[in-house]
Every structure is written in structure tokens, then in C-alpha cells.
Design an enzyme around this catalytic site. Structure first.
Site, PDB file in Angstrom:
ATOM      1  N   GLY A  45       0.844  -1.197   0.000  1.00 22.23           N
ATOM      2  CA  GLY A  45       0.000   0.000   0.000  1.00 22.23           C
ATOM      3  C   GLY A  45       0.874   1.240   0.000  1.00 22.23           C
ATOM      4  N   GLN A  50       3.362   9.724   1.151  1.00 17.74           N
ATOM      5  CA  GLN A  50       4.606   8.942   1.210  1.00 17.74           C
ATOM      6  C   GLN A  50       5.522   9.175   0.012  1.00 17.74           C
ATOM      7  OE1 GLN A  50       2.329   5.197   2.245  1.00 17.74           O
ATOM      8  NE2 GLN A  50       4.176   4.889   3.459  1.00 17.74           N
ATOM      9  N   CYS A 104       5.357  -0.261   7.754  1.00 10.46           N
ATOM     10  CA  CYS A 104       5.031   0.905   6.925  1.00 10.46           C
ATOM     11  C   CYS A 104       6.283   1.301   6.157  1.00 10.46           C
ATOM     12  CB  CYS A 104       4.577   2.058   7.814  1.00 10.46           C
ATOM     13  SG  CYS A 104       4.208   3.576   6.919  1.00 10.46           S
ATOM     14  N   LEU A 105       6.146   1.558   4.859  1.00 10.59           N
ATOM     15  CA  LEU A 105       7.318   1.915   4.045  1.00 10.59           C
ATOM     16  C   LEU A 105       8.026   3.160   4.568  1.00 10.59           C
ATOM     17  CD1 LEU A 105       6.017   1.286   0.406  1.00 10.59           C
ATOM     18  CD2 LEU A 105       7.572  -0.143   1.744  1.00 10.59           C
ATOM     19  N   HIS A 146      -5.029   1.697   7.290  1.00  9.62           N
ATOM     20  CA  HIS A 146      -3.667   2.223   7.438  1.00  9.62           C
ATOM     21  C   HIS A 146      -3.434   3.353   6.427  1.00  9.62           C
ATOM     22  CE1 HIS A 146       0.845   1.509   8.116  1.00  9.62           C
ATOM     23  NE2 HIS A 146       0.818   2.296   7.039  1.00  9.62           N
ATOM     24  N   GLU A 147      -3.813   3.119   5.158  1.00  6.89           N
ATOM     25  CA  GLU A 147      -3.562   4.121   4.114  1.00  6.89           C
ATOM     26  C   GLU A 147      -4.475   5.341   4.266  1.00  6.89           C
ATOM     27  OE1 GLU A 147      -0.862   3.762   2.575  1.00  6.89           O
ATOM     28  OE2 GLU A 147      -0.607   1.636   2.983  1.00  6.89           O
ATOM     29  N   HIS A 150      -2.943   7.647   6.641  1.00 10.50           N
ATOM     30  CA  HIS A 150      -1.877   8.456   6.037  1.00 10.50           C
ATOM     31  C   HIS A 150      -2.453   9.730   5.418  1.00 10.50           C
ATOM     32  CE1 HIS A 150       1.971   6.389   6.249  1.00 10.50           C
ATOM     33  NE2 HIS A 150       1.460   5.248   5.813  1.00 10.50           N
TER      34      HIS A 150
HETATM   35 CO    CO Z   1       2.228   3.329   5.926  1.00 10.06          CO
END
Ligand code: CO
Length: 187
Positions: A45, A50, A104-105, A146-147, A150
Site C-alpha cells: 500500500g 509517502q 510501513c514503508l 492504514h492508508e 496516512h
Molecule cells: Co504506511
């Protein structure tokens, strides 16, 4: 074009997304570039913040084989990956919540349990502006939550227990300082 992934400490991760209003070729290019960036980073995701943007847009490619219930039955057999979700709104959440270890990236090498609803129903637009609804459970439901966080400037560490956050404090501080100094924000 591949974007680099913004990491914890980058102020853009705390920004709130703005609604997408033009469903033009720039938007399609952005979605394509974000997909390329997500696959390159081996994520499932990715939200606009990000990669340093504030468009209300996120992507998902949750592998079906990793999204099964306790009997090995796929949670979301109808979901077509990858998904590009624009101006997503939550319609409802499931009755139950459960903890699960997330990554998470934007937080390399940091994982922790986050309690989220086990199901979610959302409405979103695709890159053409068409409105869809999506009901998800399991890993896909978790990834959506989660996204969507963000896009509100909310990060998964915000949901972790105080004890867990204290145990990661040194790691988080180091990551934040590294990111800030690479952006020329320290001092
Ligand atoms: Co994340």
C-alpha cells in the site's frame, strides 16, 4: 517515474490530503508513478504523502494468498488488484477489532501491533472519477485503514501502545533525525 519514499520525520507525512477534483492525464500519471514506486519498495500500500504529495489518493496491492482467514479461505475474493483509490470515504466499520503487527514503508525496520476494525466499507473514485463501493475484511481492511490514516496525516505509531512507543523511542528518534538532516531541517 519512480518517487523516493518519504520517511518518518518528513513534515509531509503529517499533512492532510486535499480532495482530487480533476481526473485528468496528470492524475493517471501520478497513479502510475506511485504504483511503480510502491512495487519498487515492495509495499502492499502507498499513500500520496509517502511520495511527498497531498492528493487524496492511495494504492493497494494486497496479495490474495496472504489475505486469508484462519481456515485459509480468501478474505476478499472479489477484490481486483492493484486498486487506485481516490477521495475515499469510510461508510462503516465492522463490529470487531483486532491487533496485528503492521509495518510501513515510511518506517524502515519498525513494526508493531495496531488494533483496527476487522472489516470496513468505503466509497471511492477511480482514476476516471467513477464512484465505487468496496467492502473488505482481513488484511485488505487493515491496509485500507492504514492508508486512509496516512491521508489524514495519521501514522501507525500513533495507534501503538505507550509501552511499545517507549520501547521504540530511540529508533524513532534516530529515524526522525536522519530524515530531518537529509532534508536540511535540523539545527
Ligand atoms: Co504506511
Amino acid at each position: 517515474m519512480k518517487y523516493s519514499i518519504r520517511e518518518y520525520g518528513d513534515p509531509v507525512l503529517r499533512e492532510v490530503a486535499k480532495p482530487v477534483t480533476s481526473f485528468d492525464s496528470d492524475l493517471k500519471q501520478l497513479a502510475e508513478d506511485m504504483l511503480e514506486s510502491m512495487y519498487d519498495a515492495e509495499g502492499i500500500g502507498l499513500a500520496a504523502q509517502q511520495i511527498g504529495k497531498t492528493d487524496d489518493l492511495f494504492l493497494l496491492d494486497v496479495p490474495a494468498e496472504g489475505d486469508v482467514d484462519e481456515h485459509g479461505v480468501p478474505n476478499n475474493p472479489e477484490a481486483q488488484m492493484p486498486l487506485v483509490l481516490i477521495n475515499a470515504k469510510q461508510i462503516s466499520t465492522g463490529e470487531y477489532e483486532s491487533p496485528y503487527e503492521e509495518g510501513c514503508l515510511s518506517f524502515p525496520d519498525i513494526n508493531g501491533n495496531v488494533v483496527r476494525s476487522e472489516a470496513v466499507e468505503i466509497e471511492f473514485q477511480d482514476v476516471e472519477g467513477q464512484v465505487h463501493t468496496l467492502k473488505a475484511k482481513g488484511l485488505l481492511a487493515r491496509a485500507i485503514q492504514h492508508e486512509m490514516d496516512h491521508l489524514q496525516g495519521i501514522l501507525f505509531i500513533d495507534h501503538m501502545s505507550k509501552v511499545k512507543r517507549m520501547s521504540m523511542a530511540g529508533k524513532l528518534k534516530r529515524l526522525k533525525n536522519e530524515t530531518r538532516s537529509s532534508l536540511g531541517l535540523n539545527g
